[in-house]
Design a protein around this motif. Structure first.
Motif, PDB file in Angstrom:
ATOM      1  N   GLN A  58       0.855  -1.186   0.000  1.00 47.83           N
ATOM      2  CA  GLN A  58       0.000   0.000   0.000  1.00 47.83           C
ATOM      3  C   GLN A  58       0.893   1.238   0.000  1.00 47.83           C
ATOM      4  OE1 GLN A  58      -2.989  -0.137   3.135  1.00 47.83           O
ATOM      5  NE2 GLN A  58      -2.999  -2.377   3.074  1.00 47.83           N
ATOM      6  N   ASN A 100      -5.760   5.818  -0.566  1.00 48.06           N
ATOM      7  CA  ASN A 100      -4.792   4.713  -0.569  1.00 48.06           C
ATOM      8  C   ASN A 100      -4.824   4.005  -1.912  1.00 48.06           C
ATOM      9  OD1 ASN A 100      -2.844   2.995   0.380  1.00 48.06           O
ATOM     10  ND2 ASN A 100      -4.216   1.748   1.621  1.00 48.06           N
ATOM     11  N   TRP A 103      -3.809   0.119  -3.342  1.00 48.76           N
ATOM     12  CA  TRP A 103      -3.356  -1.245  -3.097  1.00 48.76           C
ATOM     13  C   TRP A 103      -2.680  -1.746  -4.366  1.00 48.76           C
ATOM     14  CZ3 TRP A 103      -7.706   0.755  -0.974  1.00 48.76           C
ATOM     15  CH2 TRP A 103      -7.928   0.556   0.391  1.00 48.76           C
ATOM     16  N   ARG A 157     -13.115   0.471  -1.324  1.00 49.81           N
ATOM     17  CA  ARG A 157     -12.030   0.108  -2.236  1.00 49.81           C
ATOM     18  C   ARG A 157     -12.600  -0.242  -3.605  1.00 49.81           C
ATOM     19  NH1 ARG A 157      -7.701  -4.658  -0.652  1.00 49.81           N
ATOM     20  NH2 ARG A 157      -6.697  -4.910  -2.695  1.00 49.81           N
TER      21      ARG A 157
END
Length: 332
Positions: free
Chosen positions: A92, A249, A251, A308
């Protein structure tokens, strides 16, 4: 030149180098602030640490320059730490950015104390720690934004290439002003000629010719001035911590996902599909998932999994594939 405006309609092939709409994206502005803070700390250490070792410790230019090498191992450790965090675990981008921002801000604050206290060993150690905070953010800054906006890679990288030196320039301007003001009693002016001309190559020799009492007084004043110079950029570095806390964020996917190949001769190929081929280096391990809100707030609420999603380019590519499959099914 904004979309739909007069010039954009009359000159459809001309696009702005940096689209203004890009700054409507929260993470673009936040990462640019973090990158500017990275440049500020980097420039501050390389310029004013050298001034410290020259004026306060009495080193010659060559030895003062060698002391700056303590910053380099910290950068190396930070870079390799970022490689592990982005490629192995946790894969991340927010964590190296947040850790580096906090470490760098804290080390610069501690460095201002060490300089004022004239603790040479502490100065060297804290320079290495500051280098770690700088190095750990180099790669994640790029990965964070290119993972979110893979259809604007050139613009993103250009912005980050500008933000770092821009922050360094601001830091040097502020720190230079503070240093000059604090040392005004010792520097030459139009009113007198008994002070030191810092632009003269003989200034260091003149300083070393002072009596022991005057030399000690001068070095104490110089240490105090350099310390305040570092303190002057702490609010800017603290702002970068706030920016890091508000980041989303990215991933970095580990498992490769099969993508349907589209022939270049296919008449249905559009700009997004062409960009898909151009961004293989960014998604070499698969398509990244992103969270465009505030990640830490989502963690507190326990909702990062639900927030997400794929990036905008991937979503458009999926829609393109769905439309293509629908047309193929209809034709059958």
């Amino acid at each position: 030149m904004a979309p739909g405006r007069h010039l954009a309609q009359r000159l459809p092939l001309i696009v702005p180098v940096v689209p203004y709409q890009l700054f409507h994206e929260k993470d673009v502005t936040l990462v640019c602030i973090i990158s500017a803070a990275t440049g500020a700390a980097l420039y501050a250490c390389f310029y004013f640490a050298g001034i410290y070792f020259t004026l306060v410790e009495g080193f010659d230019a060559g030895k003062a320059g060698l002391q700056l090498l303590f910053y380099v191992p910290g950068i190396g450790v930070g870079v390799y730490t970022a490689i592990v965090m982005c490629n192995v675990y946790p894969r991340q981008t927010i964590w190296p950015l947040l850790i580096g921002t906090i470490v760098e801000t804290g080390s610069i604050g501690a460095l201002s104390w060490a300089i004022r206290a004239r603790q040479r060993t502490a100065v060297n150690v804290l320079m290495g720690v500051a280098g770690f905070g700088t190095g750990i953010r180099f790669m994640p800054e790029n990965l964070h934004l290119t993972g979110m906006y893979r259809d604007k890679i050139a613009v993103i990288l250009s912005l980050l290439s500008f933000a770092g030196p821009f922050g360094g320039t601001i830091a040097l301007t502020v720190m230079g002003s503070v240093f000059q003001n604090k040392m005004a009693a010792y520097f030459i002016s139009s009113e007198g000629s008994s002070r030191f001309d810092v632009n003269s190559p003989t200034a260091l020799n003149a300083i070393s010719d002072l009596s022991l009492e005057d030399l000690e007084r001068f070095r104490s004043a110089a240490a105090n001035a350099i310390s305040w110079s570092f303190i002057s950029i702490l609010p800017f570095l603290a702002l970068s911590i706030l920016a890091a806390l508000m980041l989303g964020n990215v991933w970095i996917c580990k498992d490769k996902k099969a993508m349907k190949a589209t022939s270049p001769s296919d008449p249905t190929v559009n700009t997004d599909v062409a960009l898909q081929d151009q961004t293989q280096s960014v998604q070499r391990d698969g398509r990244p998932d992103v969270l465009t809100g505030i990640y830490l707030y989502a963690v507190l609420r326990g909702t990062p999994a639900s927030q997400r999603h794929l990036g905008p380019l991937e979503e458009r590519l999926d829609r393109h594939e769905e439309k293509k499959d629908s047309r193929e099914s209809a034709s059958l």
